[in-house]
Design a protein around this motif. Structure first.
Motif, PDB file in Angstrom:
ATOM      1  N   GLY A   1      46.458 -36.425   1.979  1.00  0.00           N
ATOM      2  CA  GLY A   1      45.709 -37.657   1.726  1.00  0.00           C
ATOM      3  C   GLY A   1      44.796 -37.583   0.513  1.00  0.00           C
ATOM      4  N   ILE A   2      44.906 -36.543  -0.287  1.00  0.00           N
ATOM      5  CA  ILE A   2      44.060 -36.384  -1.482  1.00  0.00           C
ATOM      6  C   ILE A   2      44.888 -35.724  -2.587  1.00  0.00           C
ATOM      7  CG2 ILE A   2      43.103 -34.213  -0.534  1.00  0.00           C
ATOM      8  CD1 ILE A   2      40.470 -34.887  -2.030  1.00  0.00           C
ATOM      9  N   THR A   3      44.672 -36.153  -3.853  1.00  0.00           N
ATOM     10  CA  THR A   3      45.508 -35.634  -4.949  1.00  0.00           C
ATOM     11  C   THR A   3      45.024 -34.272  -5.436  1.00  0.00           C
ATOM     12  OG1 THR A   3      44.138 -36.601  -6.676  1.00  0.00           O
ATOM     13  CG2 THR A   3      45.903 -37.995  -5.794  1.00  0.00           C
ATOM     14  N   GLU A   4      45.910 -33.580  -6.157  1.00  0.00           N
ATOM     15  CA  GLU A   4      45.567 -32.275  -6.710  1.00  0.00           C
ATOM     16  C   GLU A   4      44.378 -32.384  -7.676  1.00  0.00           C
ATOM     17  OE1 GLU A   4      48.530 -30.533  -9.254  1.00  0.00           O
ATOM     18  OE2 GLU A   4      47.568 -28.570  -9.286  1.00  0.00           O
ATOM     19  N   SER A   5      44.407 -33.390  -8.549  1.00  0.00           N
ATOM     20  CA  SER A   5      43.338 -33.530  -9.538  1.00  0.00           C
ATOM     21  C   SER A   5      41.979 -33.757  -8.867  1.00  0.00           C
ATOM     22  CB  SER A   5      43.624 -34.706 -10.478  1.00  0.00           C
ATOM     23  OG  SER A   5      44.795 -34.468 -11.202  1.00  0.00           O
TER      24      SER A   5
ATOM     25  N   GLY B   1      51.269 -33.465   0.665  1.00  0.00           N
ATOM     26  CA  GLY B   1      49.915 -32.925   0.633  1.00  0.00           C
ATOM     27  C   GLY B   1      49.792 -31.761  -0.328  1.00  0.00           C
ATOM     28  N   VAL B   2      48.572 -31.310  -0.538  1.00  0.00           N
ATOM     29  CA  VAL B   2      48.327 -30.188  -1.446  1.00  0.00           C
ATOM     30  C   VAL B   2      47.870 -28.981  -0.628  1.00  0.00           C
ATOM     31  CG1 VAL B   2      46.967 -29.362  -3.406  1.00  0.00           C
ATOM     32  CG2 VAL B   2      47.608 -31.784  -3.258  1.00  0.00           C
ATOM     33  N   ASN B   3      48.552 -27.858  -0.792  1.00  0.00           N
ATOM     34  CA  ASN B   3      48.068 -26.615  -0.188  1.00  0.00           C
ATOM     35  C   ASN B   3      47.232 -25.857  -1.216  1.00  0.00           C
ATOM     36  OD1 ASN B   3      49.500 -27.311   2.051  1.00  0.00           O
ATOM     37  ND2 ASN B   3      51.111 -25.783   1.794  1.00  0.00           N
ATOM     38  N   ILE B   4      46.174 -25.251  -0.737  1.00  0.00           N
ATOM     39  CA  ILE B   4      45.326 -24.452  -1.622  1.00  0.00           C
ATOM     40  C   ILE B   4      45.396 -23.011  -1.149  1.00  0.00           C
ATOM     41  CG2 ILE B   4      42.968 -24.077  -2.436  1.00  0.00           C
ATOM     42  CD1 ILE B   4      42.516 -27.069  -1.669  1.00  0.00           C
TER      43      ILE B   4
ATOM     44  N   THR C   1      36.638 -25.350   2.772  1.00  0.00           N
ATOM     45  CA  THR C   1      36.912 -26.433   3.726  1.00  0.00           C
ATOM     46  C   THR C   1      35.697 -27.354   3.873  1.00  0.00           C
ATOM     47  OG1 THR C   1      36.391 -24.910   5.530  1.00  0.00           O
ATOM     48  CG2 THR C   1      38.706 -25.241   5.015  1.00  0.00           C
ATOM     49  N   GLU C   2      34.516 -26.795   3.702  1.00  0.00           N
ATOM     50  CA  GLU C   2      33.313 -27.623   3.764  1.00  0.00           C
ATOM     51  C   GLU C   2      33.351 -28.706   2.680  1.00  0.00           C
ATOM     52  OE1 GLU C   2      28.809 -26.568   3.092  1.00  0.00           O
ATOM     53  OE2 GLU C   2      29.696 -25.290   4.659  1.00  0.00           O
ATOM     54  N   LYS C   3      33.770 -28.320   1.487  1.00  0.00           N
ATOM     55  CA  LYS C   3      33.857 -29.274   0.374  1.00  0.00           C
ATOM     56  C   LYS C   3      34.988 -30.286   0.594  1.00  0.00           C
ATOM     57  CE  LYS C   3      30.892 -27.512  -2.689  1.00  0.00           C
ATOM     58  NZ  LYS C   3      30.113 -27.983  -3.792  1.00  0.00           N
ATOM     59  N   ILE C   4      36.109 -29.804   1.116  1.00  0.00           N
ATOM     60  CA  ILE C   4      37.290 -30.670   1.243  1.00  0.00           C
ATOM     61  C   ILE C   4      37.134 -31.640   2.405  1.00  0.00           C
ATOM     62  CG2 ILE C   4      39.818 -30.707   1.474  1.00  0.00           C
ATOM     63  CD1 ILE C   4      39.754 -27.720   0.590  1.00  0.00           C
ATOM     64  N   GLY C   5      36.441 -31.191   3.456  1.00  0.00           N
ATOM     65  CA  GLY C   5      36.155 -32.065   4.592  1.00  0.00           C
ATOM     66  C   GLY C   5      37.398 -32.479   5.361  1.00  0.00           C
TER      67      GLY C   5
ATOM     68  N   TYR D   1      40.036 -33.941   4.805  1.00  0.00           N
ATOM     69  CA  TYR D   1      41.394 -33.811   4.252  1.00  0.00           C
ATOM     70  C   TYR D   1      42.082 -32.503   4.647  1.00  0.00           C
ATOM     71  CZ  TYR D   1      39.751 -37.658   1.358  1.00  0.00           C
ATOM     72  OH  TYR D   1      39.253 -38.851   0.939  1.00  0.00           O
ATOM     73  N   THR D   2      41.321 -31.520   5.079  1.00  0.00           N
ATOM     74  CA  THR D   2      41.920 -30.261   5.575  1.00  0.00           C
ATOM     75  C   THR D   2      42.485 -30.494   6.964  1.00  0.00           C
ATOM     76  OG1 THR D   2      40.071 -29.114   4.544  1.00  0.00           O
ATOM     77  CG2 THR D   2      41.479 -27.818   6.012  1.00  0.00           C
ATOM     78  N   TYR D   3      43.751 -30.180   7.149  1.00  0.00           N
ATOM     79  CA  TYR D   3      44.281 -30.332   8.515  1.00  0.00           C
ATOM     80  C   TYR D   3      44.708 -29.026   9.159  1.00  0.00           C
ATOM     81  CZ  TYR D   3      49.043 -30.117   6.614  1.00  0.00           C
ATOM     82  OH  TYR D   3      50.202 -29.723   5.994  1.00  0.00           O
TER      83      TYR D   3
END
Lengths: 411, 411
Positions: free
Chosen positions: B185-189, B216-219, B242-246, B248-250
């Motif tokens: 649900g969020i882009t790489e950029s 989705g984007v994996n980090i 994960t705190e920053k991504i909120g 959107y992390t599943y």
């Protein structure tokens, strides 16, 4: 012309991503007569990329790289290639404009990080990326051609189709002629026996490979280089094989089982509904992967619980109690139920035990029943599949679609 | 210890088969501290296999080959390896017996063709194949280890788990520590921007990679070799991210969206039913890939035609006429319909245009509505996806499961 693929990305070595790009490239290149002889995957390490690129440039006419063109810090491909070729990276204004425009269309400013995507090795031609920001690149070094593509499959494919293929098609020669015959419901060993004599007969000019997988065995026929006879010969060899294999052949090359089934349903002008238990929707998912499937596929039910089998599909409680949810009787009753519920010509059903739990001595994991009902015809099949949950689902879906295919051939 | 994979098979270069083995091996090896540095795919050509094997033996501690051990004529791996090591192929009676037994269990005679599978390079140890006929092989050449595995994934995996891993686990050291954070649900950029400062902060001891795909984007976070702090450090870095991504992390590492959703449904003690149109069964297929899903997943309907939407799910004819089949109203009505039909706590629905045909200016291909109904709550989402038919199905299924996940987190 021969080619090599240099696939770049730590994630592919670590296995967190499966590389589907190179298989796709192999197929597309073979179609225009370029044989991929070598495929190498390395991490995002400049040193290794540089060493290997030097080696590949000595051996191959065409080198295609994928990966490492994104805006993030770990993307090192362009820098490494420039270094090997003794070139500088320069800012390309046209690419920068295109990237800015890409973001504008989405109503956002270009993040500063994307600027690096406009840097290219001096002398490189950019190839438009119709679906993303990183363009493809094309470099000619004497007789050697280097194509630099992004790793995101949709972007790689779009750039290849629109920018790389036109160039290669003009240069390549149709040297490779091969065909894949797709079979299901028969083992590799049995096929090898049936085809033993035929394989020997053609061994002077044909290379035959057996590619077994859990949903069937593919047989690849490749006419040796320099053999006279062209496509005619390939066709004759294919016929020799399919005649021996008979009903177990369901398609060729890129054809899928669901496409074949869709074609037959269209020809017969039949409609279809599907009731699934253990496959959980996979059969319907595969059927609807075919564009235009809404013409013959009406819909269906996933009846995971017994209540749904009873209440929605009308499987009698007595049937469930006496024979169990995994039985020929329940399969037939499900097929009958979905056919009358959705008023279709054919009702197809599966019920089984996908595991890993839920099996017993009489009804082990992998036991599956398939039911098929049409006007005046009721049939079922029993299968015992091996493998994990997903493999059993996949084998069941394949067997159900194949049962439908064989029914339609004789309908 | 570092390792290299030598993947053998024409079909992998031609792209008629996608290589999933090497990704799997990369993951499993990383887990026991062996880093795959190099992955090479070549055809069934003895000359090339021999040349490359010699090169790999100079550079790497562990070499694992897959493919080319089947009974058919194109399988050349063992012969080539024996040649490079200066060894003869000898008949191993124990393996021959095991192969004969394998066929006996299936009630058939061993085809003569399978005899060649009992030939092994002198000095090689055989590793039992629990699921097929070709055994794995293990050779020690001074400090170098060579493992020879079949190409059929189920056989390769079984031999690796039971025969290769125990040896490697004893020898390998847990040197690599990495984690994959999965987002959707969020882009790489956008992610790169959000995480810019964090990435820089940890850049002394962590390598961060962004792996975008259409769902989705994996980090990937990798702690550099030699960094002190062990698993504790990895955990702390993961938390920073994960705190920053909120929201959107599943998930992380091998976790799938359907597993996360299954876990949340189990925690909340909710049951689920699903009504699908454009995804054609994919959502239900994914949900039922999870072992134990029958506890919360009751079943569902694939309503491909409007008649099924009306008659089975109770979508009012008026809704279909006024707003169309692809509309928020129809999505909500479908979710309501399936929820009451199957008497579940939650009803989830999707309707959309998967293409390539069926789109219009107002309702283009890729337009999708997702509906979710539960006690006292009705919600919907609109999405506009890009890509081909299958990509649109996959993005839709991912978004629907993600909407369900976000609902369950707050329920």
């Amino acid at each position: 012309m021969n080619g090599a693929l240099l696939i770049i990305g730590d994630e592919l070595l670590l296995g967190t991503t499966i590389d589907t790009n190179s298989a796709w490239l192999g197929r597309r290149l073979a179609e225009v007569g370029i044989e991929v002889k070598y495929k190498l995957t390395v991490g995002d390490s400049p040193k290794i990329i540089e060493d290997e690129l030097r080696r590949l440039l000595e051996k191959f006419d065409i080198i295609i790289t994928t990966g490492g063109l994104g805006p993030t810090l770990d993307d090192v491909t362009k820098k490494s290639i420039a270094k090997v070729l003794g070139k500088k990276l320069v800012l390309n204004e046209r690419i920068l404009k295109a990237i800015k425009k890409h973001f504008q269309k989405r109503g956002v400013e270009m993040p500063a990080i994307n600027m690096s995507q406009a840097l290219i090795p001096q002398g490189a031609h950019s190839i438009k990326n119709p679906v993303g920001t990183a363009p493809g690149l094309f470099l000619k070094e004497g007789e050697k051609w280097i194509f630099i593509l992004p790793g995101v499959p949709s972007e790689m494919k779009a750039i290849f189709e629109e920018g790389v293929l036109p160039v290669l098609s003009r240069e390549g020669k149709k040297e490779i002629r091969f065909r894949t015959i797709k079979t299901t419901g028969i083992t590799e060993s049995r096929l090898a026996e049936i085809l033993d004599r035929t394989v020997k007969e053609v061994s002077g000019y044909v290379i035959v490979s057996f590619l077994p997988r859990h949903t069937g065995v593919n047989i690849r026929i490749k006419i040796k280089k320099g053999t006279e006879g062209g496509d005619e010969l390939l066709k004759k060899v294919e016929e020799k094989f399919t005649e021996k294999i008979g009903i177990y052949t369901y398609g060729r090359d890129e054809e899928t089982m669901e496409e074949v089934v869709g074609y037959l349903l269209t020809m017969r002008n039949f409609t279809l509904s599907v009731a699934e238990s253990c496959t959980g929707g996979l059969i319907k998912h595969r059927i609807t992967n075919v564009s235009g499937s809404s013409k013959y596929f009406i819909g269906g039910v996933v009846a995971y619980s017994n209540e749904v089998k009873q209440n929605l599909l009308g499987v009698p409680e007595q049937t469930l109690q006496r024979y169990g949810a995994v039985s020929q009787q329940t399969a037939i009753s499900m097929a009958k139920g979905i056919r009358s519920l959705l008023k279709t010509d054919i009702g197809l059903s599966v019920t089984g035990i996908a595991g890993p739990s839920g099996g017993s001595v009489e009804k082990p994991v992998g036991l599956v029943y398939i039911g098929l009902l049409s006007k005046g015809k009721t049939s079922f099949e029993e299968h015992r599949f091996l493998g994990d949950r997903i493999k059993i689902k996949e084998q069941t879906a394949q067997a159900a679609l194949d049962m439908l295919r064989r029914y339609l051939l004789n309908a």
